[in-house]
Design an enzyme around this catalytic site. Structure first.
Site, PDB file in Angstrom:
ATOM      1  N   LYS A 210     -60.008 -19.501  63.947  1.00 16.54           N
ATOM      2  CA  LYS A 210     -59.763 -20.526  64.975  1.00 16.54           C
ATOM      3  C   LYS A 210     -60.478 -21.817  64.617  1.00 16.54           C
ATOM      4  O   LYS A 210     -59.936 -22.904  64.768  1.00 16.54           O
ATOM      5  CB  LYS A 210     -60.279 -20.039  66.341  1.00 16.54           C
ATOM      6  CG  LYS A 210     -59.471 -18.922  66.953  1.00 16.54           C
ATOM      7  CD  LYS A 210     -59.972 -18.670  68.366  1.00 16.54           C
ATOM      8  CE  LYS A 210     -59.378 -17.438  68.962  1.00 16.54           C
ATOM      9  NZ  LYS A 210     -60.047 -17.037  70.199  1.00 16.54           N
TER      10      LYS A 210
ATOM     11  N   HIS B 274     -40.770   9.611  57.166  1.00 16.57           N
ATOM     12  CA  HIS B 274     -39.839   9.239  56.091  1.00 16.57           C
ATOM     13  C   HIS B 274     -40.236   7.914  55.444  1.00 16.57           C
ATOM     14  O   HIS B 274     -39.490   7.351  54.659  1.00 16.57           O
ATOM     15  CB  HIS B 274     -38.411   9.178  56.634  1.00 16.57           C
ATOM     16  CG  HIS B 274     -37.961  10.500  57.178  1.00 16.57           C
ATOM     17  ND1 HIS B 274     -37.238  11.402  56.442  1.00 16.57           N
ATOM     18  CD2 HIS B 274     -38.194  11.098  58.379  1.00 16.57           C
ATOM     19  CE1 HIS B 274     -37.012  12.493  57.170  1.00 16.57           C
ATOM     20  NE2 HIS B 274     -37.589  12.333  58.352  1.00 16.57           N
TER      21      HIS B 274
ATOM     22  N   GLU C  66     -60.450  -4.540  67.342  1.00 19.64           N
ATOM     23  CA  GLU C  66     -61.241  -5.700  67.764  1.00 19.64           C
ATOM     24  C   GLU C  66     -62.618  -5.271  68.271  1.00 19.64           C
ATOM     25  O   GLU C  66     -63.585  -6.017  68.173  1.00 19.64           O
ATOM     26  CB  GLU C  66     -60.484  -6.480  68.856  1.00 19.64           C
ATOM     27  CG  GLU C  66     -60.914  -7.932  68.947  1.00 19.64           C
ATOM     28  CD  GLU C  66     -59.966  -8.788  69.802  1.00 19.64           C
ATOM     29  OE1 GLU C  66     -59.628  -8.370  70.910  1.00 19.64           O
ATOM     30  OE2 GLU C  66     -59.603  -9.888  69.351  1.00 19.64           O
TER      31      GLU C  66
HETATM   32  O1  PA5 Z   1     -59.609  -8.558  73.919  1.00 17.70           O
HETATM   33  C1  PA5 Z   1     -59.903  -9.744  73.885  1.00 17.70           C
HETATM   34  O2  PA5 Z   1     -60.908 -10.218  74.429  1.00 17.70           O
HETATM   35  C2  PA5 Z   1     -58.981 -10.720  73.182  1.00 17.70           C
HETATM   36  O3  PA5 Z   1     -57.984 -10.044  72.481  1.00 17.70           O
HETATM   37  C3  PA5 Z   1     -58.356 -11.664  74.180  1.00 17.70           C
HETATM   38  O4  PA5 Z   1     -57.679 -10.933  75.155  1.00 17.70           O
HETATM   39  C4  PA5 Z   1     -57.401 -12.639  73.505  1.00 17.70           C
HETATM   40  O5  PA5 Z   1     -58.039 -13.304  72.478  1.00 17.70           O
HETATM   41  C5  PA5 Z   1     -56.841 -13.644  74.509  1.00 17.70           C
HETATM   42  O6  PA5 Z   1     -57.860 -14.334  75.151  1.00 17.70           O
HETATM   43  P1  PA5 Z   1     -57.583 -15.298  76.373  1.00 17.70           P
HETATM   44  O7  PA5 Z   1     -57.105 -14.472  77.515  1.00 17.70           O
HETATM   45  O8  PA5 Z   1     -58.900 -15.945  76.688  1.00 17.70           O
HETATM   46  O9  PA5 Z   1     -56.519 -16.275  75.921  1.00 17.70           O
END
Ligand code: PA5
Length: 420
Positions: free
Chosen positions: A408, A296, A275
């Site tokens: 989203k 394996h 990410e």
């Molecule tokens: O690392 C990040 O910013 C994301 O993976 C968020 O943690 C994830 O999308 C969840 O977001 P939120 O805590 O606002 O629901």
């Protein structure tokens, strides 16, 4: 953490050393540590998220849950629960068997199964973690779970069982105040995936019996180490090696451990690096494996497949030991009698590194000192820091994730969310 390389092309070590002198590299590190850059997004590089008042609150809530509860449901997705899941699986005491996860997908089957399980438990606590409380997965699951708790215990008693971790001023804080939930602050200046050593990660870890005081000591010492060693740190070597290997065509990194209890750590790492780093048409695909099991399945591809993958072997040793007993009949395994399984595991990893590197797969070794809470703290910060630095060496922002918004937007439109 110790960094070393096993690779046929011995010049990589020299290239890493040369890049440490390079202005672009030094500028990337300067950018990461300068207080002005990415202001408001680097709370994870400071110690406020585990200050004494924060830790006191975590202890008081977790003590209550551990003494009264027999099931703890952690609701969150992505960065909001990956670190806790990883640490709990590897380090939690017996209470870890009472921890369940929800809100990390939209599966009706998974949630229905959880609700069935709740029926058989007496004292249920829920910790919902959502930075802005707009993410559909935790939002939908929290709605189902709180309505379950309200029906079962009544509104007031349900409120006592809910701990909400969100940003101050968010709608989650308002709902918490109105309904008597315990509210914990999700630091505004820390993004989800960098939140391991804030209330976000630390409360669930404490509930599962992890020594979170030692864990944050490890984080704190690793922070100091990064400042002390600067570009000469192991974290910088790792970040530079990733960049160099990518330039040589290695666009997949596989994080390997020989310890199955680090499987979920691999998921945390995958999210952190995927990410943070996959942007602007760049990025190394983060894959994970547990060896020897996955030798394996994936071992053939690594040994003889396309030369676009490098491996990072993470070792977090503990003092586990198990001696292979004698046998009353010959089974062909006489050669391992009296040998320690721990030693055999190490030998297998060394043999694997030898085999893979001789076939042209660059192998990085990262060796932590141990696998206790303190070492986990050091390891969390090591990877966070090297990830952010690695992103800056690629020229991408380590702290945003705009690409996640596209699915989203389409999903919200299809679901008829207002304003989309
Ligand atoms: O690392 C990040 O910013 C994301 O993976 C968020 O943690 C994830 O999308 C969840 O977001 P939120 O805590 O606002 O629901």
């Amino acid at each position: 953490m110790r960094f070393s390389l096993a690779y046929q092309d011995a010049s990589l070590n020299d290239e890493i050393a040369a890049l440490k002198e390079d202005t672009d590299c030094l500028s990337a590190l300067k950018l990461l540590i300068s207080p002005e850059s990415f202001a408001g997004l680097k709370g994870w590089m400071g110690k406020a998220s585990f200050s004494a008042p924060v830790m006191d609150e975590i202890h008081s809530i977790s003590d209550r849950i551990r003494s009264d509860g027999d099931l703890f449901v952690l609701v969150g997705v992505g960065g909001s629960n990956q670190a806790a899941q990883a640490a709990i699986d590897a380090l939690g005491d017996g209470f870890r068997h009472n921890v369940r996860y929800a809100g990390n997908g939209l599966s009706p089957r998974a949630l229905s199964r959880l609700l069935e399980e709740l029926d058989g438990r007496n004292e249920i606590y829920v910790n919902v973690i959502a930075k802005n409380f707009a993410t559909l997965e935790p939002g939908s699951h929290f709605r189902v779970l709180r309505s379950y708790l309200e029906k079962r215990y009544g509104k007031a008693d349900a409120g006592r069982r809910i701990i909400a971790t969100g940003t101050i001023g968010s709608s989650l804080e308002r709902i918490s105040r109105e309904n008597g939930y315990t509210f914990l602050a999700f630091p505004e200046d820390i993004g989800g995936r960098y939140s391991a050593h804030s209330a976000v990660g630390l409360l669930p870890m404490a509930v599962a019996g992890i020594d979170v005081d030692r864990l944050v000591e490890g984080v704190s010492d690793q922070m100091d180490e990064e400042v002390r060693h600067g570009i000469d740190s192991a974290a910088a070597s790792y970040a530079i090696a990733r960049r160099l290997l990518y330039e040589k065509g290695f666009c997949i990194e596989q994080l390997v451990s020989e310890e199955p209890s680090l499987r979920l750590f691999g998921r945390w790492w995958r999210q952190m690096y995927g990410e943070s780093g996959g942007k602007d048409g760049l990025g190394i695909y983060p894959a994970t494996s547990i060896y020897t099991e996955d030798l394996h399945s994936i071992g053939q591809l690594v040994q003889e497949g396309a030369r676009n993958l490098f491996e990072t072997f993470l070792s977090m040793p503990d003092d586990s030991s198990l001696i292979i007993p004698a046998s009353s009949y010959a089974d062909g395994f006489e050669y391992i009698e009296g040998k320690d399984l721990a030693e055999m595991n190490r030998i297998a990893i060394d043999a694997t590194i030898g085999a893979h590197s001789s076939a042209g797969v660059p192998c990085i070794r990262l060796d932590a000192d141990g696998c206790d809470a303190y070492s986990w703290g050091r390891v969390f910060y090591f990877f966070e820091f090297s990830c952010a630095l690695s992103c800056l060496l690629f020229g991408v922002n380590p702290f945003d994730q705009n690409g996640v918004e596209e699915y989203k937007r389409r999903m919200f439109k299809a679901l008829g969310q207002n304003g989309v």
